[in-house]
Design an enzyme around this catalytic site. Structure first.
Site, short mmCIF file in Angstrom:
data_model
loop_
_atom_site.label_atom_id
_atom_site.label_comp_id
_atom_site.label_asym_id
_atom_site.label_seq_id
_atom_site.Cartn_x
_atom_site.Cartn_y
_atom_site.Cartn_z
N ASP A 48 -2.91 -3.25 -5.07
CA ASP A 48 -1.84 -4.18 -4.66
C ASP A 48 -0.90 -4.49 -5.83
O ASP A 48 0.33 -4.54 -5.66
CB ASP A 48 -2.45 -5.49 -4.15
CG ASP A 48 -2.98 -5.38 -2.74
OD1 ASP A 48 -2.69 -4.40 -2.05
OD2 ASP A 48 -3.70 -6.32 -2.32
N HIS A 92 -0.40 -11.55 -4.42
CA HIS A 92 1.00 -11.13 -4.27
C HIS A 92 2.00 -12.12 -4.86
O HIS A 92 2.99 -11.68 -5.47
CB HIS A 92 1.30 -10.85 -2.81
CG HIS A 92 0.50 -9.73 -2.24
ND1 HIS A 92 0.61 -8.43 -2.69
CD2 HIS A 92 -0.45 -9.71 -1.27
CE1 HIS A 92 -0.22 -7.65 -2.02
NE2 HIS A 92 -0.87 -8.40 -1.16
N HIS A 142 0.83 -1.20 0.00
CA HIS A 142 0.00 0.00 0.00
C HIS A 142 0.87 1.26 0.00
O HIS A 142 0.53 2.26 -0.65
CB HIS A 142 -0.93 0.01 1.20
CG HIS A 142 -1.82 -1.20 1.28
ND1 HIS A 142 -2.50 -1.55 2.42
CD2 HIS A 142 -2.13 -2.13 0.34
CE1 HIS A 142 -3.19 -2.66 2.19
NE2 HIS A 142 -2.98 -3.04 0.94
N HIS A 168 -9.03 -2.70 -5.30
CA HIS A 168 -7.94 -2.90 -4.34
C HIS A 168 -6.91 -3.89 -4.87
O HIS A 168 -5.71 -3.73 -4.63
CB HIS A 168 -8.47 -3.40 -3.00
CG HIS A 168 -7.38 -3.57 -1.99
ND1 HIS A 168 -6.85 -2.52 -1.28
CD2 HIS A 168 -6.68 -4.68 -1.61
CE1 HIS A 168 -5.88 -2.96 -0.49
NE2 HIS A 168 -5.76 -4.28 -0.68
#
Length: 301
Positions: free
Chosen positions: A252, A275, A87, A248
Site C-alpha cells: 500500500d 493511507h 494496489h 501488504h
C-alpha cells in the site's frame, strides 16, 4: 537543517508494448469491472480513464488529486473518481512502468485477491519498452517525518551508492490483537516486488469485516477472498508469508508513494501508518519537488 529535495541522475522512462486487460468484481461494490492497461507517450505518467462516464474523463494518479484516504486511496471528484487505486499503482510502480493509461469501466479496479498479483500477472503478458525521455529520481537532504498520534513515516536520504527505494514497516496493533507484531523490509526492484510484495493481500479484523458488510461494502467477500483475523487468528485461510500483513502495508505504501510521479531514492520507515499518512508524505515530497530548481542534481552509481 531544513530538508530539501535533490534531483539524482535519471533513468529512461518505460511503458508497455501493447495493451493488457484484467477483469473481476470490485472489492467494495462487487460489480464486475474491466480494466485495460494501455501504453502511453513519454511524460504522460499514470492516468485513470473512466470509460463508463460521458467523455471518458481522465484522472491523473497524482498526490494533488487525492480526495479521500479512509481505508483506501481515492482520486478525483464525483462523478469522475476512482477508488482503491493503491494496489494497481503498486503493480505499475513495482514493475517501473512510468507511462500508462488505465482504462476502467467502474469506480474501482477489480479487487482480485486483495493484492497486486493479478495486475502483475496481466502486465507480464506484454513487454516493457524504454522511451527516449528521462524519468526523474529524487532523494532528500535530511529526514522528513509525518506523524499522527503514535503512527509515523520517515523518509531518509539515500547514501552515495543507493539507487532505489527501501521500505521498512513495523506493524503493531497491541498485545491483545490477533495480528502479531511484525517487521518487514524490502529493497524495491521489479524482481523483489514480484517475489516479496505483489502477492500480499488485504487484511481486516473479523469485527471490521462485519461492520463493512453492514455498510454495504464487500458483501460478496468471504474469509477466503482476503485475510480475516478473528479472536483466535486467521479465519479459513492461510498466509503466503509469515509477515504478510506488514508486507501488504508496504505494498500500500509503495502504491501511495507512486502518487509523487517520480522515482524516490532512499529509505522509508513506517510505524502503524496507513493511507492518510502515506498520502501526506507523498504530498509533502511532491510539494518540495515543485520548489526545487531543475539544476539541483547529484550523480549516483
Amino acid at each position: 537543517m531544513t530538508p530539501r529535495m535533490i534531483r539524482l541522475s535519471p533513468r529512461y522512462q518505460r511503458t508497455l508494448v501493447r495493451p493488457v486487460w484484467v477483469s473481476g468484481p470490485g472489492m467494495i461494490t462487487g460489480q464486475l469491472v474491466r480494466l485495460c492497461f494501455r501504453p502511453a507517450p513519454v511524460d504522460t505518467g499514470i492516468i485513470f480513464v473512466r470509460t463508463d462516464l460521458p467523455g471518458s474523463p481522465r484522472i491523473p494518479a497524482h498526490a494533488d488529486r487525492v480526495t479521500d484516504t479512509r481505508r483506501r486511496t481515492t482520486l478525483g471528484n464525483a462523478p469522475a473518481t476512482v477508488t482503491l487505486v493503491e494496489h494497481t499503482l503498486a503493480a505499475l510502480s513495482g514493475l517501473r512502468i512510468d507511462n500508462c493509461l488505465v482504462e476502467i469501466n467502474g469506480v474501482e479496479p477489480p479487487g482480485l485477491d486483495g493484492s497486486s498479483l493479478g495486475f502483475v500477472q496481466a502486465l507480464q503478458q506484454t513487454s516493457i519498452e524504454l522511451q527516449h525521455q528521462f524519468r526523474p529520481r529524487w532523494t532528500v537532504t535530511a529526514p522528513i517525518t509525518v506523524a499522527h498520534g503514535p503512527a509515523m513515516i520517515r523518509f531518509h536520504p539515500a547514501d552515495d551508492q543507493q539507487t532505489g527505494l527501501g521500505l521498512h514497516y513495523l506493524l503493531d496493533y497491541g498485545a491483545d490483537s490477533p495480528i502479531p507484531r511484525q517487521i518487514a523490509s524490502c529493497h524495491v526492484t521489479p524482481a523483489s516486488f514480484v517475489q516479496e510484495l505483489a502477492a500480499c493481500r488485504t487484511f481486516v479484523l473479523e469485527q471490521e469485516a462485519e461492520m463493512f458488510r453492514q455498510q454495504g461494502i464487500g458483501q460478496h467477500l468471504g474469509p477466503r477472498d482476503l485475510l480475516v483475523f478473528g479472536p483466535r487468528g486467521l479465519v479459513e485461510n492461510s498466509l503466503r508469508f509469515a509477515d504478510e500483513p506488514s508486507r501488504h502495508k508496504m505494498l500500500d505504501l509503495l502504491g501511495d508513494l507512486a502518487l509523487c510521479g517520480v522515482d524516490l531514492v532512499g529509505d522509508v520507515v513506517a510505524y502503524r501508518s496507513g493511507h492518510p499518512l502515506n498520502v501526506e508524505l507523498a504530498k509533502t515530497l511532491a510539494g518540495l519537488i515543485r520548489q526545487t530548481p531543475f539544476t539541483t542534481t547529484r550523480r549516483v552509481a
